[in-house]
Design a protein around this motif. Structure first.
Motif: not given
Length: 590
Positions: A4, A22, A24, A26-30, A32-33, A75
């Motif tokens: 990512k 994998e 990510y 820094w951000g909401d996607e990580a 939230e997962k 994550v």
């Protein structure tokens, strides 16, 4: 295969875009997962020129077995500390509270709500795998222990870092704080080689600015020994980040923009007091290095240069006697080797770091032609990774240093360069009253943090004092009022690192202690004092009173850790302290 991070512009994140981990950003996607899959978050913070970040990447993050375990059970989030210093400072506090120390790469294990429950720095691969397996086991079998660990860490950080003891501070204790700071520095001062404490030794030039006016013997000894040591690049100019030994011989070879900006400022201040050529030579070498190797086409300066070449730390900087003689010839080569301590047995891992430690009074113009030839040779022999981020705060410190040096040495080239940095900042990094923290590959990074505002205001003040141009004065006032509005803790005094335009993290940080850089709060002392006596607005005077009370209280617990604040308290007169007595010196021109 790319993860990512593939669409990021940070040089550090892109270094990890092809890891089997994998990652990510820094951000909401990580997060939230992590919530959706009920997984812990592994946060790794570093920067692109960090040697031990490279080591951990090669050992662990490129290891297929470790990557597979992380991908299945965590994550994983990567952060460039230079792009997101707010994240770095927030979680570094947790790391320091848990382990008693900090550093990079920083390794944080946390809940999906961003609360940490375990922290550390570099781990060798076998230890790292054991940790991630043990923590995941606890996550599955004893989640209550994980929650309790997070609660205890949060409580510990609050107790250590977030108290506000300003109510107990004596408003008139500045002289005593200076006496106490000088006494503290003297207790750890290395009388033989300069510097403070044992290895590793950091230059901390902002502390030397304080000591030049208050204990010049310690400051000058340290500045001279650093100039003679291997931490000083005698071939290309400039200084490395720190010395791994007490003699300043063996550096950690990476070079940072902020270190060199502040070192130039300290050497300029020393020259203004003494007229010693060695200090002028140091300043000239630093700026020659920055102009030749670190300047961007826009006239700003890149963030850092790596310690490693071809995966080997220091390879770019060390020599053998045969190499020197092959470039310079037998006679000149032998003379150069003799002068710069380059021997057949070497002084570091079988090779030699050029240095002048054996010389009491080094000749600052010796072998200038030979050094130019060796500069060209080593550029062809190996290369260094360069982090090409243009960071607002670090460039502001460079502009301030250039403006100050331009004033002292009457050098138009320095002044013009400082003005170019200010022009670029106004054109590309400022929109209205909002300052941004930098640019990477043409992309604006984020709204600025306290350090960006404090350092840029400081640079505008230096440009005003050097050029007399009112535009710099006016811009500085506008941004000072913006900083007071967006960052000040009006109840307790001082300024938060993040302002109202920055992301809200789990714990607000209000840093007072000077580390590798002077804190934004220390520099705000200088900025507020500069304008406070000009009867601009009562708002500035009120802010200054709150700020000085807060900072003096913080400094009373560790005076030597607040050197730039104490330096700033006396912008026109300095107090020299020795064995408990004080006397005033001449005007301080910074």
């Amino acid at each position: 295969m790319l993860n990512k991070l593939k669409n990021e512009t940070s040089p550090y994140l892109l270094q990890h875009a092809d890891n089997p981990v994998e990652w990510y950003p820094w951000g909401d996607e990580a997060f939230e997962k992590a919530r959706a899959e009920n997984k812990p978050v592994f946060l790794s913070v570093g920067y692109s020129t960090c040697h031990w970040c490279h080591v951990m990447a090669h050992e662990s993050f490129e290891n297929p077995a470790i990557a597979k375990y992380l991908n299945e059970n965590y994550v994983s989030v990567k952060v460039d500390r230079e792009e997101r210093p707010d994240i770095d400072q927030t979680y570094m506090r947790f790391c320091q509270a848990v382990t008693g120390s900090g550093g990079w790469p920083m390794s944080i294990f946390m809940l999906p709500d961003k609360r940490p429950f375990f922290a550390g720095t570099y781990y060798p691969p076998h230890q790292f795998l054991h940790i991630v397996q043990a923590l995941k086991s606890s996550w599955k079998t004893d989640f209550g222990m994980i929650l309790e660990s997070a609660r205890q860490i949060e409580s510990l950080v609050r107790r250590i870092f977030t108290d506000n003891p300003a109510s107990s501070c004596n408003d008139n204790n500045e002289h005593q704080l200076i006496i106490d700071a000088v006494r503290s520095f003297r207790q750890t001062f290395d009388k033989e080689y300069g510097g403070f404490g044992s290895a590793p030794k950091f230059p901390s030039p902002h502390n030397l600015l304080f000591l030049i006016g208050n204990a010049p013997d310690m400051a000058e000894k340290t500045l001279l020994q650093m100039y003679k040591g291997g931490i000083h690049d005698h071939i290309g100019g400039g200084f490395s980040r720190y010395s791994t030994d007490h003699k300043w011989l063996v550096p950690h070879f990476e070079k940072m923009l902020y270190d060199n900006a502040l070192m130039a400022m300290a050497y300029t201040m020393a020259y203004s007091r003494t007229d010693k050529p060695v200090y002028k030579s140091a300043v000239s070498g630093i700026f020659s290095y920055l102009f030749n190797e670190m300047r961007s086409p826009e006239g700003c300066f890149y963030a850092a240069q790596d310690a490693d070449s071809d995966g080997i730390e220091g390879k770019y900087y060390v020599f053998t006697t045969d190499e020197i003689k092959s470039v310079l010839g037998e006679v000149r080569g032998a003379d150069f080797c003799s002068y710069y301590d380059i021997t057949r047995q070497g002084n570091w891992e079988g090779k030699s770091i050029p240095n002048l430690i054996r010389h009491d009074d080094p000749d600052t113009s010796a072998f200038d032609n030979e050094k130019a030839e060796l500069r060209n040779y080593r550029k062809q022999r190996a290369s260094l990774h360069k982090d090409k981020k243009l960071l607002t705060g670090w460039n502001a410190l460079t502009a301030a240093s250039l403006a100050f040096a331009g004033r002292v040495f009457d050098c138009k080239k320095y002044i013009d360069s400082a003005e170019k940095i200010a022009d670029f900042t106004e054109d590309k990094l400022r929109r209205g009253d909002t300052l941004f923290s930098g640019i990477t590959s043409g992309r604006i990074i984020s709204p600025g943090f306290l350090d960006d505002y404090a350092f840029y205001i400081f640079s505008l003040i230096q440009l005003y004092k050097t050029s007399g141009k009112e535009k710099y004065y006016d811009k500085a006032i506008t941004l000072l009022i913006k900083t007071m509005h967006d960052f000040e803790d009006k109840e307790n005094g001082g300024f938060f690192f993040s302002g109202i335009e920055n992301e809200t993290l789990i714990s607000p940080v209000k840093e007072t202690h000077d580390g590798a850089l002077p804190s934004g709060n220390s520099v705000m002392t200088y900025n507020l004092l500069f304008f406070a006596d000009k009867a601009i607005t009562p708002e500035i005077d009120d802010c200054l009173r709150r700020h000085i009370r807060f900072m003096n209280s913080a400094a009373s617990r560790n005076p030597a850790g607040h050197g730039f604040h104490l330096f700033s308290l006396f912008p026109t007169k300095k107090i020299i302290c020795h064995n408990g007595s004080c006397r005033q010196t001449d005007e301080n021109i910074l």
